[in-house]
Design a protein around this motif. Structure first.
Motif, PDB file in Angstrom:
ATOM      1  N   LEU A  92      45.030  71.925  23.521  1.00 44.48           N
ATOM      2  CA  LEU A  92      46.431  71.826  23.938  1.00 44.48           C
ATOM      3  C   LEU A  92      47.298  71.420  22.760  1.00 44.48           C
ATOM      4  O   LEU A  92      47.005  70.450  22.059  1.00 44.48           O
ATOM      5  CB  LEU A  92      46.579  70.775  25.049  1.00 44.48           C
ATOM      6  CG  LEU A  92      48.014  70.367  25.424  1.00 44.48           C
ATOM      7  CD1 LEU A  92      48.756  71.531  26.081  1.00 44.48           C
ATOM      8  CD2 LEU A  92      48.013  69.159  26.341  1.00 44.48           C
ATOM      9  N   ALA A  93      48.392  72.167  22.551  1.00 43.93           N
ATOM     10  CA  ALA A  93      49.408  71.753  21.587  1.00 43.93           C
ATOM     11  C   ALA A  93      50.320  70.753  22.285  1.00 43.93           C
ATOM     12  O   ALA A  93      51.100  71.124  23.164  1.00 43.93           O
ATOM     13  CB  ALA A  93      50.213  72.960  21.102  1.00 43.93           C
ATOM     14  N   LEU A  94      50.197  69.495  21.919  1.00 42.65           N
ATOM     15  CA  LEU A  94      50.921  68.416  22.585  1.00 42.65           C
ATOM     16  C   LEU A  94      52.159  68.050  21.778  1.00 42.65           C
ATOM     17  O   LEU A  94      52.078  67.371  20.756  1.00 42.65           O
ATOM     18  CB  LEU A  94      49.995  67.201  22.732  1.00 42.65           C
ATOM     19  CG  LEU A  94      50.593  65.933  23.321  1.00 42.65           C
ATOM     20  CD1 LEU A  94      51.175  66.181  24.700  1.00 42.65           C
ATOM     21  CD2 LEU A  94      49.524  64.833  23.386  1.00 42.65           C
ATOM     22  N   SER A  95      53.304  68.510  22.258  1.00 44.46           N
ATOM     23  CA  SER A  95      54.545  68.263  21.527  1.00 44.46           C
ATOM     24  C   SER A  95      55.109  66.877  21.803  1.00 44.46           C
ATOM     25  O   SER A  95      55.843  66.328  20.985  1.00 44.46           O
ATOM     26  CB  SER A  95      55.592  69.316  21.914  1.00 44.46           C
ATOM     27  OG  SER A  95      55.994  69.139  23.260  1.00 44.46           O
ATOM     28  N   GLY A  96      54.788  66.323  22.968  1.00 40.39           N
ATOM     29  CA  GLY A  96      55.405  65.074  23.386  1.00 40.39           C
ATOM     30  C   GLY A  96      56.546  65.316  24.352  1.00 40.39           C
ATOM     31  O   GLY A  96      57.148  64.379  24.870  1.00 40.39           O
ATOM     32  N   GLY A  97      56.860  66.600  24.612  1.00 40.86           N
ATOM     33  CA  GLY A  97      57.867  66.940  25.605  1.00 40.86           C
ATOM     34  C   GLY A  97      57.320  66.751  27.008  1.00 40.86           C
ATOM     35  O   GLY A  97      56.127  66.474  27.205  1.00 40.86           O
ATOM     36  N   VAL A  98      58.175  66.906  27.999  1.00 34.86           N
ATOM     37  CA  VAL A  98      57.799  66.633  29.386  1.00 34.86           C
ATOM     38  C   VAL A  98      56.619  67.500  29.823  1.00 34.86           C
ATOM     39  O   VAL A  98      55.611  66.988  30.318  1.00 34.86           O
ATOM     40  CB  VAL A  98      59.002  66.870  30.332  1.00 34.86           C
ATOM     41  CG1 VAL A  98      58.598  66.587  31.782  1.00 34.86           C
ATOM     42  CG2 VAL A  98      60.182  66.013  29.924  1.00 34.86           C
ATOM     43  N   ASP A  99      56.727  68.803  29.628  1.00 38.28           N
ATOM     44  CA  ASP A  99      55.730  69.719  30.183  1.00 38.28           C
ATOM     45  C   ASP A  99      54.347  69.540  29.556  1.00 38.28           C
ATOM     46  O   ASP A  99      53.346  69.406  30.264  1.00 38.28           O
ATOM     47  CB  ASP A  99      56.203  71.167  30.009  1.00 38.28           C
ATOM     48  CG  ASP A  99      57.583  71.393  30.614  1.00 38.28           C
ATOM     49  OD1 ASP A  99      57.931  70.696  31.574  1.00 38.28           O
ATOM     50  OD2 ASP A  99      58.321  72.255  30.097  1.00 38.28           O
ATOM     51  N   SER A 100      54.281  69.523  28.232  1.00 35.43           N
ATOM     52  CA  SER A 100      52.977  69.389  27.582  1.00 35.43           C
ATOM     53  C   SER A 100      52.382  67.996  27.828  1.00 35.43           C
ATOM     54  O   SER A 100      51.164  67.852  27.939  1.00 35.43           O
ATOM     55  CB  SER A 100      53.074  69.674  26.083  1.00 35.43           C
ATOM     56  OG  SER A 100      53.823  68.684  25.409  1.00 35.43           O
ATOM     57  N   SER A 101      53.231  66.976  27.945  1.00 35.27           N
ATOM     58  CA  SER A 101      52.736  65.618  28.191  1.00 35.27           C
ATOM     59  C   SER A 101      52.128  65.493  29.581  1.00 35.27           C
ATOM     60  O   SER A 101      51.068  64.877  29.764  1.00 35.27           O
ATOM     61  CB  SER A 101      53.865  64.601  28.028  1.00 35.27           C
ATOM     62  OG  SER A 101      54.330  64.571  26.694  1.00 35.27           O
ATOM     63  N   VAL A 102      52.782  66.092  30.582  1.00 33.98           N
ATOM     64  CA  VAL A 102      52.258  66.042  31.945  1.00 33.98           C
ATOM     65  C   VAL A 102      50.955  66.828  32.036  1.00 33.98           C
ATOM     66  O   VAL A 102      49.984  66.377  32.662  1.00 33.98           O
ATOM     67  CB  VAL A 102      53.303  66.572  32.946  1.00 33.98           C
ATOM     68  CG1 VAL A 102      52.696  66.743  34.339  1.00 33.98           C
ATOM     69  CG2 VAL A 102      54.494  65.614  33.009  1.00 33.98           C
ATOM     70  N   VAL A 103      50.901  67.992  31.389  1.00 31.08           N
ATOM     71  CA  VAL A 103      49.664  68.768  31.382  1.00 31.08           C
ATOM     72  C   VAL A 103      48.538  67.979  30.707  1.00 31.08           C
ATOM     73  O   VAL A 103      47.409  67.945  31.193  1.00 31.08           O
ATOM     74  CB  VAL A 103      49.882  70.129  30.677  1.00 31.08           C
ATOM     75  CG1 VAL A 103      48.544  70.807  30.390  1.00 31.08           C
ATOM     76  CG2 VAL A 103      50.742  71.027  31.542  1.00 31.08           C
ATOM     77  N   ALA A 104      48.848  67.322  29.598  1.00 31.08           N
ATOM     78  CA  ALA A 104      47.835  66.524  28.901  1.00 31.08           C
ATOM     79  C   ALA A 104      47.308  65.410  29.795  1.00 31.08           C
ATOM     80  O   ALA A 104      46.090  65.209  29.910  1.00 31.08           O
ATOM     81  CB  ALA A 104      48.424  65.940  27.617  1.00 31.08           C
ATOM     82  N   ALA A 105      48.206  64.669  30.436  1.00 35.23           N
ATOM     83  CA  ALA A 105      47.787  63.562  31.302  1.00 35.23           C
ATOM     84  C   ALA A 105      46.949  64.068  32.479  1.00 35.23           C
ATOM     85  O   ALA A 105      45.959  63.420  32.871  1.00 35.23           O
ATOM     86  CB  ALA A 105      49.015  62.800  31.807  1.00 35.23           C
ATOM     87  N   LEU A 106      47.333  65.204  33.015  1.00 37.33           N
ATOM     88  CA  LEU A 106      46.594  65.791  34.138  1.00 37.33           C
ATOM     89  C   LEU A 106      45.195  66.221  33.710  1.00 37.33           C
ATOM     90  O   LEU A 106      44.195  65.972  34.404  1.00 37.33           O
ATOM     91  CB  LEU A 106      47.392  66.972  34.686  1.00 37.33           C
ATOM     92  CG  LEU A 106      46.927  67.643  35.979  1.00 37.33           C
ATOM     93  CD1 LEU A 106      46.751  66.626  37.096  1.00 37.33           C
ATOM     94  CD2 LEU A 106      47.944  68.711  36.389  1.00 37.33           C
TER      95      LEU A 106
END
Length: 325
Positions: free
Chosen positions: A40-54
């Motif tokens: 996962l490319a984790l930008s720190g934005g809302v969408d990528s952060s929620v996907v990462a946490a999930l």
């Protein structure tokens, strides 16, 4: 993969509905991924952060997050990614500080579209290089949300991962692809992500690169980042963060005459941009209390080197766009 939102799908508006969604997605992710690894490319934005946490909740260390700091992030953003995902959630996080690499390529480039192409293209190269160092990656996670599917045929191009070379054959994992942005925020809150991350404002892919107008210089970029941090802090203090849709600062590639310590100064202006909108197609400019603007101005002039003026952009959209570049 079903990319059409069922008409009967209930909107996620409460913590209980978010918890139900999380439980369903954990089961679906585990069924799809099995014991394989996900990138996962984790930008720190809302969408990528929620996907990462999930995904962390679903498969733990099988997820490999790559955060690329291109030197154009807002103040403290990369540090927050490291704190939340590496220190708090114990994520398998790879942090790449590519600041010099990006800023060297951008030196002397003043055309907005050229800057965007350099930033987007170099991001793909950095991410590609890191991906090729990893072994056993079978899946690519993306923070695709439903408006992305409606607007761009399912490819979340602003994350740039859609531009990876064709020989890197990854199956996509897109657990929030049927959600709208407000639903993603509810899910993020239920996953325990900090409010400052879940409620983060829209941020352009090129980051501060399109707010440091013209050819980017390191000193002007520093001034922009510091002024933006002051603006955000004072809007927080004034209770405006949740009331104004988006706000940021811009530093143009020009200087103005000022007076500092009894001597003539030849420094930059800082422009404050704040807008309210429903769909980003049109936008209005909020009337900000004079005392708040005055405090922001005084702090920027006192704390940010190289700045001698502060202006408030009163232009609605249309005719002015939300971003300056």
């Amino acid at each position: 993969m079903n990319n059409k939102r069922p008409e009967t799908m209930e909107r996620i508006t409460t913590p209980a509905l978010a918890e139900k969604f999380i439980a369903e997605q954990i089961e679906a992710i585990r069924a799809q991924v099995g014991d394989k690894k996900v990138l996962l490319a984790l930008s720190g934005g809302v969408d990528s952060s929620v996907v990462a946490a999930l995904l962390i909740k679903a498969i733990g260390k099988q997820l490999v997050c790559v955060h690329v700091n291109h030197g154009l992030m807002r103040k403290g953003e990369s540090e927050q990614v490291i704190e939340v995902f590496q220190n708090q959630l114990d994520a398998n996080l790879i942090y790449i500080d590519a600041t010099d690499r990006f800023l060297d390529l951008l030196a002397g480039v003043d055309e907005p579209e050229a800057k965007r192409k350099i930033i987007g293209g170099e991001f793909i190269k950095v991410f590609d290089e890191e991906a090729r160092k990893l072994e056993g990656i079978s899946f690519l996670a993306q923070g695709t949300i439903y408006p992305d599917i409606l607007e761009s045929d399912g490819v979340k191009a602003h994350h740039n991962v859609g531009g990876l070379p064709e020989d890197m054959q990854f199956e996509l994992v897109e657990p929030v692809r049927l959600l709208f942005k407000d639903e993603v925020r509810v899910v993020g809150t239920a996953l325990g992500l900090p409010a400052s991350m879940v409620n983060r404002q829209p941020f352009p892919g090129p980051g501060l690169g399109v707010r440091c107008l013209g050819a980017i210089t390191r000193d002007r970029l520093h001034a922009l980042r510091e002024a933006d941090a002051i603006l955000r802090e004072e809007f927080d203090n004034a209770g405006l963060t949740g009331k104004v849709w988006q706000f940021f600062t811009v530093v143009p590639d020009m200087r103005a005459t000022g007076v500092r310590d009894g001597k003539r100064a030849w420094d930059w202006p800082v422009i404050i941009r704040a807008v309210n909108t429903v769909d980003a197609m049109s936008a209005t400019v909020p009337e900000i209390d004079w005392n708040v603007l005055q405090k922001i101005t005084n702090r920027i002039l006192a704390e940010v080197p190289g700045v001698c003026r502060v202006c408030y952009d009163l232009t609605p959209k249309p005719i002015g766009t939300i971003e300056w570049e």
